[in-house]
Design an enzyme around this catalytic site. Structure first.
Site, PDB file in Angstrom:
ATOM      1  N   HIS A  74       0.824  -1.218   0.000  1.00  0.00           N
ATOM      2  CA  HIS A  74       0.000   0.000   0.000  1.00  0.00           C
ATOM      3  C   HIS A  74       0.860   1.272   0.000  1.00  0.00           C
ATOM      4  O   HIS A  74       0.468   2.301   0.540  1.00  0.00           O
ATOM      5  CB  HIS A  74      -0.961   0.024   1.198  1.00  0.00           C
ATOM      6  CG  HIS A  74      -1.931  -1.120   1.204  1.00  0.00           C
ATOM      7  ND1 HIS A  74      -3.085  -1.119   0.459  1.00  0.00           N
ATOM      8  CD2 HIS A  74      -1.900  -2.318   1.847  1.00  0.00           C
ATOM      9  CE1 HIS A  74      -3.741  -2.259   0.655  1.00  0.00           C
ATOM     10  NE2 HIS A  74      -3.038  -3.005   1.486  1.00  0.00           N
ATOM     11  N   ASN A 147      -9.970  -3.434   1.933  1.00  0.00           N
ATOM     12  CA  ASN A 147      -9.626  -3.457   0.514  1.00  0.00           C
ATOM     13  C   ASN A 147     -10.886  -3.297  -0.331  1.00  0.00           C
ATOM     14  O   ASN A 147     -12.005  -3.329   0.195  1.00  0.00           O
ATOM     15  CB  ASN A 147      -8.941  -4.782   0.142  1.00  0.00           C
ATOM     16  CG  ASN A 147      -7.549  -4.920   0.729  1.00  0.00           C
ATOM     17  OD1 ASN A 147      -6.837  -3.931   0.910  1.00  0.00           O
ATOM     18  ND2 ASN A 147      -7.154  -6.141   1.032  1.00  0.00           N
ATOM     19  N   TYR A 361       0.583  -4.484  12.049  1.00  0.00           N
ATOM     20  CA  TYR A 361       0.424  -3.074  11.699  1.00  0.00           C
ATOM     21  C   TYR A 361       1.102  -2.155  12.708  1.00  0.00           C
ATOM     22  O   TYR A 361       1.757  -1.181  12.335  1.00  0.00           O
ATOM     23  CB  TYR A 361      -1.060  -2.725  11.566  1.00  0.00           C
ATOM     24  CG  TYR A 361      -1.639  -3.097  10.226  1.00  0.00           C
ATOM     25  CD1 TYR A 361      -2.005  -2.129   9.301  1.00  0.00           C
ATOM     26  CD2 TYR A 361      -1.814  -4.435   9.865  1.00  0.00           C
ATOM     27  CE1 TYR A 361      -2.536  -2.463   8.065  1.00  0.00           C
ATOM     28  CE2 TYR A 361      -2.337  -4.787   8.636  1.00  0.00           C
ATOM     29  CZ  TYR A 361      -2.693  -3.794   7.736  1.00  0.00           C
ATOM     30  OH  TYR A 361      -3.206  -4.143   6.518  1.00  0.00           O
TER      31      TYR A 361
END
Length: 723
Positions: A74, A147, A361
């Site tokens: 990303h 997504n 993350y």
């Protein structure tokens, strides 16, 4: 304790203290005014540079550190500010406060991205698109990290590094960029049957979207809603664009990558600047806990969808993006999304892919942004009060006052103190968990093909043709025959005809018989073309090219332009040179793009007004015929009036149209999105037909003269027989 008053402007106001205008006089970072930033300090005009030049040192060392590690995935993204507003209270299902009051607008920051490419890659590559939204709520920040495709490649997060290594450029030569058409990726996939549902989506039109304004967003995983009574339900999140879901054809996507690699980024930015604010409706699929095992698949499996025919999507609110960032780096690049950012009322499931993301993350944000204090960056700050004992560290921006920095304490009055659940403290859902420690996949995750078949069955004929061509393109670039053959065998588990078509296109042996019988089930909501829940067709936000030169018919142009404007579309003049061009009656209009800087693929439709002088000029431009031909070849709407009908008929693709009728009479001829009339008195009818044709987006039944190899002709024939 006073509750924070959160509204649409709360985040904008919190960013105000960090905004800075360029200023009248240049200074160093210490505030000392600079009198020369063009020349270093030398010992004589041709002498050595002096180390005492503090301005040179400061300027250069800061420049050397202006880049931070890009996201592993990303990396290429665009973002915008806006707000979210619920339609009604969701108190029955969740205690999340931002879902309670329809009068409250919660500020949001949404980022859209491609997955595979580096920051400098093109926007229109075939790839998954990230769809992430940071909600700045009164309970703290909630991050939706999803997504534009509802499923994923893998079932367990431990495989994520392998997946990304395989889809990234091959390590020995760093090729190809932002693409999966290479041996490593398909070698990995051919050995991972669980990826086949995702592969069907990857090869579909979903991965070449028309714009970020026209993509869906999915949470992918199953989460939980928890209400004030402690009752939990499983939930799947869906974003649906109010402009509908629309895509490019592959030829367009490839050409745009060369003509304007920033196409999606520019489209989002310009739409907001022009007031065409992107809007998305948030919907949920809610499953009662007692119904967890009633499906023929596991709802914790990230490679599966819950078909909308089984659990309808309930609309619960709308997001509007209405403000562009002030600074790309400070906001779009430094924003840090994490699925672990949840608020009371939203909790996790045992999805093994989700559980790994909760770790990954946070760890990557610390690495990429260089400090555990990344939450203090302006774009990441919550708009509600933040108090804890996290102190110090690189780039700590707070000046923490007080004597105590630990808990429990008495010297600081026990502050910051704990909040019970009744006062807003986050309490994880008390799910009973027991079992042996084991590295083993659940048997309920073992069906890898039935939903891939469901997706295939649900597509329209054009969508199936595009998927087959995409598979032939991707696997056609794979050099290892064994990998190609394994992929064909996997496709045979999805659908026998599909496998034979793919095999024919890449030159490997086709399977002689089906492995399994196609179950025949469909879910129309999985298709772009067949989806019964698409919003009303509109031309709002569409971009229309008007091809003209000096001497165009001004009344025709203005009539069409006004009709487009009334429908919410944006029209711009494309000609040989920029500047002003004059109509036959002497009125001037501005040229926005030239044939060098624009192409048909950058627009949703094309109009050509009449005017003898204008048309004679355009006939001499080879780019104009190509412009028209691509519009026809890509199944988009095109209209021509007056003398422009002659120009339209010069394009090779127009030979298959019924435009000869427009030559022999003055009536409006409309043939699969191609509108023509030689009679200017019919201009209002032309405008009406043109607007309706644009709203259709594509006219797949149009006959085109594109020269296809025999294998491509066979696709349509076989799909017709299969259907």
């Amino acid at each position: 304790m006073t509750e924070p008053n959160i509204n649409e402007q709360s985040k904008n106001e919190s960013l105000e203290q960090f905004r800075e205008e360029p200023g009248e006089y240049m200074t160093t970072n210490q505030g000392i005014r600079v009198n020369n930033t063009d020349n270093s300090l030398h010992a004589g005009q041709r002498g050595p540079t002096l180390m005492e030049d503090f301005h040179l040192r400061e300027k250069m060392t800061h420049f050397d550190r202006e880049r931070i590690p890009e996201r592993v995935v990303h990396a290429r993204g665009s973002a915008a500010h806006g707000y979210f507003q619920p339609y009604e209270s969701l108190a029955e299902y969740t205690k999340a406060k931002f879902l309670q009051d329809p009068s409250v607008k919660t500020p949001v920051f949404a980022r859209f991205s491609t997955v595979a490419g580096f920051r400098g890659s093109a926007d229109t590559v075939r790839d998954v698109r990230g769809f992430s939204v940071k909600f700045y709520t009164e309970d703290g920040n909630y991050d939706f990290v999803g997504n534009n495709i509802p499923v994923f490649f893998i079932q367990d997060g431990i495989k994520f590094p392998d997946l990304v290594h395989a889809l990234k450029p091959e390590p020995d030569n760093e090729m190809p960029q932002a693409g999966t058409a290479h041996d490593n990726f398909w070698d990995f996939i051919s050995l991972m049957p669980e990826s086949m549902h995702m592969i069907m989506w990857i090869l579909s039109d979903r991965t070449v979207p028309r714009s970020y304004r026209m993509i869906q967003g999915f949470g992918v995983h199953t989460f939980r809603f928890v209400n004030e009574q402690g009752k939990a339900r499983f939930v799947k999140f869906h974003w649906k664009p109010l402009l509908g879901v629309h895509s490019f054809v592959w030829d367009e996507a490839q050409k745009i990558a060369g003509k304007d690699p920033d196409f999606h980024r520019r489209d989002l930015w310009e739409s907001i600047e022009m007031g065409d604010f992107p809007e998305y409706e948030l919907g949920v699929q809610i499953v009662e806990e007692e119904d967890e095992f009633k499906f023929d698949f596991d709802i914790l499996d990230a490679t599966k969808v819950i078909p909308e025919e089984l659990v309808p999507v309930r609309p619960i609110g709308k997001m509007v993006l209405n403000r562009n960032p002030d600074n790309f780096f400070a906001e779009t690049e430094q924003v840090a999304f994490q699925p672990s950012h949840v608020v009371p009322g939203i909790d996790y499931s045992n999805d093994p892919l989700l559980q790994a993301r909760l770790l990954s993350y946070h760890d990557t944000q610390i690495h990429r942004l260089g400090s555990a204090n990344f939450e203090s960056l302006p774009i990441n700050r919550a708009v509600c009060p933040v108090h804890n004992n996290d102190r110090d560290g690189i780039m700590q921006m707070k000046i923490n006052k007080g004597k105590t920095n630990y808990f429990p304490n008495s010297l600081g009055g026990g502050c910051p103190m704990m909040s019970p659940e009744s006062m807003g403290g986050y309490a994880h859902y008390m799910q009973k968990v027991e079992g042996h420690k084991i590295r083993q996949r659940s048997d309920s995750f073992s069906d890898h093909f039935s939903q891939a078949t469901l997706f295939w069955n649900s597509l329209s004929k054009p969508e199936k043709e595009h998927l087959v061509k995409a598979a032939q393109f991707e696997l056609g670039k794979v050099e290892t025959k064994e990998v190609q053959q394994r992929m064909v065998e996997l496709f045979n588990n999805v659908d026998h005809e599909l496998a034979k078509l793919v095999a024919m296109g890449i030159g490997v042996a086709a399977p002689t018989q089906a492995v399994t019988q196609n179950h025949g089930r469909t879910s129309p909501a999985l298709s772009i073309e067949n989806n019964p829940n698409q919003p009303e067709k509109t031309i709002k936000g569409r971009r229309i090219a008007i091809l003209a030169a000096d001497g165009f018919d001004g009344s025709q142009l203005m009539e069409i332009k006004q009709a487009l404007k009334s429908g919410g579309a944006q029209a711009e003049i494309v000609s040989k040179f920029k500047g002003m061009i004059k109509s036959a009656d002497g009125k001037e209009v501005e040229v926005k793009k030239t044939f060098l800087t624009a192409a048909s693929v950058m627009y949703d439709a094309v109009y050509i007004p009449g005017g003898k002088e204008s048309i004679e000029t355009l006939k001499k431009e080879g780019d104009v015929v190509e412009f028209i031909n691509d519009t026809l070849k890509h199944y988009k709407a095109i209209a021509a009036t007056g003398e422009a009908v002659d120009l339209l008929m010069m394009a090779p693709e127009s030979k298959a149209m019924a435009l000869d009728k427009a030559q022999s009479n003055g009536h409006v001829t409309s043939d699969n999105g191609v509108i023509a009339s030689r009679n200017a008195d019919n201009i209002k009818n032309v405008a009406q037909e043109f607007v309706q044709a644009i709203a259709q987006h594509r006219h797949w039944t149009r006959t085109i003269n594109e020269i296809k190899p025999p294998v491509q002709d066979a696709i349509g024939d076989r799909l017709t027989m299969a259907n």
